[in-house]
Design a protein around this motif. Structure first.
Motif, PDB file in Angstrom:
ATOM      1  N   LYS A  61       0.811  -1.216   0.000  1.00  0.00           N
ATOM      2  CA  LYS A  61       0.000   0.000   0.000  1.00  0.00           C
ATOM      3  C   LYS A  61       0.846   1.268   0.000  1.00  0.00           C
ATOM      4  N   LEU A  62       2.166   1.105   0.042  1.00  0.00           N
ATOM      5  CA  LEU A  62       3.046   2.266   0.045  1.00  0.00           C
ATOM      6  C   LEU A  62       3.122   2.913  -1.331  1.00  0.00           C
ATOM      7  N   ARG A  63       3.338   4.206  -1.339  1.00  0.00           N
ATOM      8  CA  ARG A  63       3.648   4.931  -2.574  1.00  0.00           C
ATOM      9  C   ARG A  63       5.148   5.123  -2.610  1.00  0.00           C
ATOM     10  N   TRP A  64       5.765   4.624  -3.655  1.00  0.00           N
ATOM     11  CA  TRP A  64       7.209   4.747  -3.784  1.00  0.00           C
ATOM     12  C   TRP A  64       7.550   6.132  -4.303  1.00  0.00           C
ATOM     13  N   ASP A  65       8.512   6.786  -3.666  1.00  0.00           N
ATOM     14  CA  ASP A  65       8.924   8.132  -4.047  1.00  0.00           C
ATOM     15  C   ASP A  65      10.449   8.162  -4.060  1.00  0.00           C
ATOM     16  N   CYS A  66      11.017   7.989  -5.254  1.00  0.00           N
ATOM     17  CA  CYS A  66      12.469   7.940  -5.389  1.00  0.00           C
ATOM     18  C   CYS A  66      13.024   9.351  -5.593  1.00  0.00           C
ATOM     19  N   GLU A  73       5.130   6.528  -8.459  1.00  0.00           N
ATOM     20  CA  GLU A  73       4.565   5.184  -8.445  1.00  0.00           C
ATOM     21  C   GLU A  73       5.190   4.388  -9.581  1.00  0.00           C
ATOM     22  N   HIS A  74       5.179   3.101  -9.442  1.00  0.00           N
ATOM     23  CA  HIS A  74       5.784   2.225 -10.437  1.00  0.00           C
ATOM     24  C   HIS A  74       4.809   1.108 -10.783  1.00  0.00           C
ATOM     25  N   SER A  75       5.100   0.415 -11.846  1.00  0.00           N
ATOM     26  CA  SER A  75       4.223  -0.684 -12.240  1.00  0.00           C
ATOM     27  C   SER A  75       4.291  -1.804 -11.212  1.00  0.00           C
TER      28      SER A  75
END
Length: 106
Positions: A61-66, A73-75
């Motif tokens: 459920k996390l939103r990835w933020d690089c 977000e990523h696939s």
């Protein structure tokens, strides 16, 4: 419950830091993130709450933020690969007893 620090690479294959493992941090408090055997992510040194009001959140459920590629977000496939890498590290550290005292929380 055993846990490890959340050290994984960015799930975006076109990111410059893809493949390099970095410690991930909780964005609103800046504390390092940890992962337990239920695949819940929590604030390492503290019991900071997530937007849901709980002290943990399920990893999917996390939103990835690089910070390198600025992709929020990523696939599902790229996130799944990162999760596999992280869960493998967790299982290995538990089975071999190689987790440091700091990374073991019961």
């Amino acid at each position: 419950m055993p846990s490890i620090k959340m050290k994984i690479s960015c799930p975006n294959p076109s990111c410059d830091s893809y493949g390099d493992r970095y410690q991930w941090y909780k964005s609103n408090c800046g504390h390092y993130a940890k992962l337990d055997t239920d695949l819940d992510v929590f604030c390492g040194p503290s019991k900071c709450k997530w937007k849901c009001g709980k002290t943990y959140v399920q990893i999917h459920k996390l939103r990835w933020d690089c910070g390198d590629c600025n992709v929020k977000e990523h696939s599902l496939n790229t996130i799944s690969a990162s999760l596999n890498e992280l869960s493998g590290a967790l299982i290995q550290s538990i089975c071999k007893g190689r987790a440091s005292d700091e990374d073991k929380e019961f």
